[in-house]
Design an enzyme around this catalytic site. Structure first.
Site, PDB file in Angstrom:
ATOM      1  N   GLU A  77       0.799  -1.216   0.000  1.00  0.00           N
ATOM      2  CA  GLU A  77       0.000   0.000   0.000  1.00  0.00           C
ATOM      3  C   GLU A  77       0.839   1.276   0.000  1.00  0.00           C
ATOM      4  OE1 GLU A  77      -3.131   0.268  -0.359  1.00  0.00           O
ATOM      5  OE2 GLU A  77      -3.918  -1.724   0.022  1.00  0.00           O
ATOM      6  N   GLU A 100       8.009 -21.414   8.012  1.00  0.00           N
ATOM      7  CA  GLU A 100       8.192 -20.597   9.207  1.00  0.00           C
ATOM      8  C   GLU A 100       9.400 -21.059  10.014  1.00  0.00           C
ATOM      9  OE1 GLU A 100       4.854 -20.031  11.722  1.00  0.00           O
ATOM     10  OE2 GLU A 100       3.427 -19.721  10.096  1.00  0.00           O
TER      11      GLU A 100
END
Length: 287
Positions: A77, A100
């Site tokens: 964004e 992870e």
């Protein structure tokens, strides 16, 4: 804490739908309130990261699972909101599952990022123990980059190894271990504060407006025009002429109209102010 059972876990299955949603709403509110205790640390991170970017560095996020996806969203964004190059803020996300736990992937991703001492790194991990993020931030420290931890686990390894630790005690989730809930809410709020604070300090906003917006479509062109009219009190005809002459640069158009300048001197004044409109207008000194 997110792995712990919620104090009302034993009754959740018996709640009505409305009661369940009320509980979730209350817990989200508590998560946002928990961010308040970390405002000093967030402010310190904003100022430190802004200083790195001002010196020519970049901002890198490293995360996995929900935390990684939130980091990707925030980075995605930034160019549209603040008019900066996409490569200025980069998110590295390991995804779910075994990724992870992959120390090697974290270290390799950090090395491939070509981090320098001018850069800033934010490690995002609800537990503060994610191997991918820990390995990436370890490499970042070796490169001399500023390291900021964003966790929901006070006292975690990630926070302990960071230059600045933002540790939000969001508490146990309504569904134990589902960090897309309260932890995600808290981390999203903190990321909003970080990126908005950083780019506001760098002069990419003015009086609460996105003055560096890139008018890439009709909606954004209308937004730019309305913004320039609001900030200058000029007529629509004057605003459109200034935006046309400035190639759509709202900051330059505002300087032209507020200061009675032609496009070239307006651009020069803005450049001298390092793109900070408030400084170019003489409203405050450079940070």
């Amino acid at each position: 804490m997110s792995e712990h059972a919620h104090p009302r876990a034993g009754e959740i299955d018996m709640l009505s739908t409305r009661e369940l949603l009320e509980l979730m709403h209350d817990e989200d509110r508590h998560a946002i309130e928990a961010v308040a205790s970390q405002l000093d640390q967030i402010a310190a991170a904003v100022d430190a990261i802004a200083a790195r970017l001002r010196a020519g560095g970049r901002l890198h996020y490293f995360g996995a699972g929900t935390s990684g996806r939130l980091a990707v969203l925030d980075a995605a964004e930034i160019p549209a909101t603040f008019g900066v190059a996409p490569e200025l803020v980069v998110a590295h996300a390991a995804g779910d599952g075994e990724a992870e736990d992959d120390n090697g992937m974290g270290a390799n991703d950090a090395r491939r990022a070509s981090l320098t001492s001018n850069d800033a790194v934010v490690g995002v991990s609800a537990s503060g123990r994610t191997a991918y993020v820990l390995a990436a931030t370890t490499e970042a420290r070796r490169a001399g980059a500023l390291v900021v931890a964003l966790t929901c686990a006070p006292g975690s390894p990630l926070g302990g190894g960071a230059d600045i630790a933002i540790e939000i005690a969001a508490g146990p989730e309504v569904i134990a271990g589902s960090t897309r809930l309260k932890a995600g809410t808290a981390q999203k709020a903190a990321l909003n504060m970080l990126s908005t604070g950083i780019f506001s300090r760098l002069g990419h906003t003015y009086r609460g407006r996105m003055v560096d917006v890139v008018a890439a479509n009709e909606k954004l062109r209308r937004r730019a025009s309305a913004m320039v009219r609001e900030l200058t009190g000029s007529s629509e005809v004057q605003v459109e002429a200034a935006l046309r002459d400035s190639a759509g640069n709202a900051k330059v158009a505002i300087l032209m109209l507020r200061c009675g300048l032609d496009v070239a001197p307006a651009r020069a004044r803005l450049t001298a102010a390092r793109g900070d409109l408030a400084v170019a207008l003489g409203e405050r000194v450079a940070r």
